[in-house]
Design a protein around this motif. Sequence first.
Motif, PDB file in Angstrom:
ATOM      1  N   LYS A   1     -22.981  -5.278  -1.357  1.00 28.15           N
ATOM      2  CA  LYS A   1     -22.186  -4.079  -1.067  1.00 28.15           C
ATOM      3  C   LYS A   1     -22.297  -3.713   0.405  1.00 28.15           C
ATOM      4  CE  LYS A   1     -22.002  -0.621  -3.923  1.00 28.15           C
ATOM      5  NZ  LYS A   1     -20.646  -0.729  -4.517  1.00 28.15           N
ATOM      6  N   GLY A   2     -21.167  -3.273   0.955  1.00 22.89           N
ATOM      7  CA  GLY A   2     -21.144  -2.905   2.361  1.00 22.89           C
ATOM      8  C   GLY A   2     -21.358  -4.064   3.307  1.00 22.89           C
ATOM      9  N   LEU A   3     -21.173  -5.297   2.790  1.00 27.53           N
ATOM     10  CA  LEU A   3     -21.355  -6.524   3.568  1.00 27.53           C
ATOM     11  C   LEU A   3     -22.800  -6.703   4.043  1.00 27.53           C
ATOM     12  CD1 LEU A   3     -18.051  -6.553   5.665  1.00 27.53           C
ATOM     13  CD2 LEU A   3     -18.655  -8.108   3.805  1.00 27.53           C
ATOM     14  N   SER A   4     -23.750  -6.079   3.340  1.00 25.65           N
ATOM     15  CA  SER A   4     -25.156  -6.378   3.612  1.00 25.65           C
ATOM     16  C   SER A   4     -25.384  -7.857   3.316  1.00 25.65           C
ATOM     17  CB  SER A   4     -26.064  -5.511   2.734  1.00 25.65           C
ATOM     18  OG  SER A   4     -25.823  -5.751   1.363  1.00 25.65           O
ATOM     19  N   THR A   5     -26.001  -8.585   4.235  1.00 31.10           N
ATOM     20  CA  THR A   5     -26.066 -10.046   4.154  1.00 31.10           C
ATOM     21  C   THR A   5     -27.484 -10.545   4.378  1.00 31.10           C
ATOM     22  OG1 THR A   5     -23.810 -10.132   5.049  1.00 31.10           O
ATOM     23  CG2 THR A   5     -25.057 -12.188   5.014  1.00 31.10           C
ATOM     24  N   VAL A   6     -27.916 -11.423   3.467  1.00 28.74           N
ATOM     25  CA  VAL A   6     -29.189 -12.109   3.605  1.00 28.74           C
ATOM     26  C   VAL A   6     -28.907 -13.599   3.743  1.00 28.74           C
ATOM     27  CG1 VAL A   6     -31.418 -12.614   2.544  1.00 28.74           C
ATOM     28  CG2 VAL A   6     -30.367 -10.369   2.227  1.00 28.74           C
ATOM     29  N   VAL A   7     -29.544 -14.241   4.722  1.00 24.24           N
ATOM     30  CA  VAL A   7     -29.335 -15.662   4.981  1.00 24.24           C
ATOM     31  C   VAL A   7     -30.589 -16.424   4.577  1.00 24.24           C
ATOM     32  CG1 VAL A   7     -28.661 -17.395   6.680  1.00 24.24           C
ATOM     33  CG2 VAL A   7     -27.881 -15.016   6.934  1.00 24.24           C
TER      34      VAL A   7
END
Length: 419
Positions: free
Chosen positions: A378-384
């Motif tokens: 959500k909200g373009l929260s991103t984990v790589v």
Amino acid sequence: MGSAIDTAVELGSEIRAGVGVGVESEIDEVVRVGSETDTTMEVGRRIPSFVTGPLYYPMEHVDDGEESSNSVNEVEVTNSPLICGLPDDISLMCLARVPRKYHSVLKCVSKRWRDLISSEEWHCYRRKHKLDEAWIYALCRDKLNEIFCYVLDPTSRRDWKLIDGLPPHISKRKGMGFEALGNKLFLLGGCSWIRNATDEVYSYNASSNCWVEASSMSTARCFFACEVLDEKLYAIGGIDSNSSDFHSWDTFDPLTNCWSSHRDPNIVADIEDSVVLDGKIYIRCGRYPVTPHVYATVYEPSSGTWQHADADMVSGWKGPAVVVDGTLFVLDQSLGARLMMWHKERREWIPVGKLSPLLTRPPCQLAAVGKSIFIVGKGLSTVVVDVGDLGYGDHVIMGSSIPRALSNFDVIKCKCLSI
């Protein structure tokens, strides 16, 4: 314009490193041309500063007396070399090695460069010579049920950028297909409260940064699967006002710009996810029409038919899926966020690790670039997460993160597009 030229000058060292010492003088010429935007490459005109969003090129109003002069100028621009003193094939070799994040700067140099970088030739050359770079595109929906499209450059990993110009009359549609083919993104079908499923298709050219209406599907669809296999676009199943059409699928061939329609009774309407693995398309349905168990089918391109998928694989497919180097990964979000891997030889699902609830904001979607999986919530929260360095087990996975956007919207789908 000055900032664009300054950036173009800075590109000189990067191009030299990518091409080699044999063409250093030619690279100097690339940089010099980048600083001369008002010479023979654009007679009497200046290219406006680059702006994000769709590129519209307004027609110039001229009187009859100026028409012949402008025609001559257009011929000069068309016939002029990409880089003065170099054959165009050598110029293309040099320019194609400029990183993708600087392509918008190159477009500012001249109309000839802008047309080249927006062309299919540019895309094919970079792909053929393994110079293409994948960016991640996310289709999102906000609290007002409007859809937006964002893009992330994985090499910078700083923030997501909004893509402007989405056709406004489709912004409220639900159940749209979202897929990347070549240098284009496709938005397909969909429906709304006031309109049944549609067969309309819109494409976004990532090279020229503009949206256009594309060839319509053979069948109107909503909430359907969409995948690319063997350079063709597939629209599979879904819901329509005609209840019999969910047993069908359409195939788009970009070479002919045409759709073809097919039918198979093993396709059902309630499709939740899809993935391409080992040259086959898998679709996962929410439930089988008779039993409550997870149901999946697989498309065999050799026979053109759909078959029941392997029960062992289907049993662990409980969330969004992505393929990395031929291995299937799934994010199980039923209890937190746990990354699972399908082991083809052992025919079982193996836990890779858990993701910290402080970093992930479910529901999430997955995208893969190289050996890195981008988990977008959500909200373009991103984990790589780099799966090349991971072991197995229920330990907490360590990965880098990208700050979320200000808006608290849902991510519908993520796709990668290479140029």
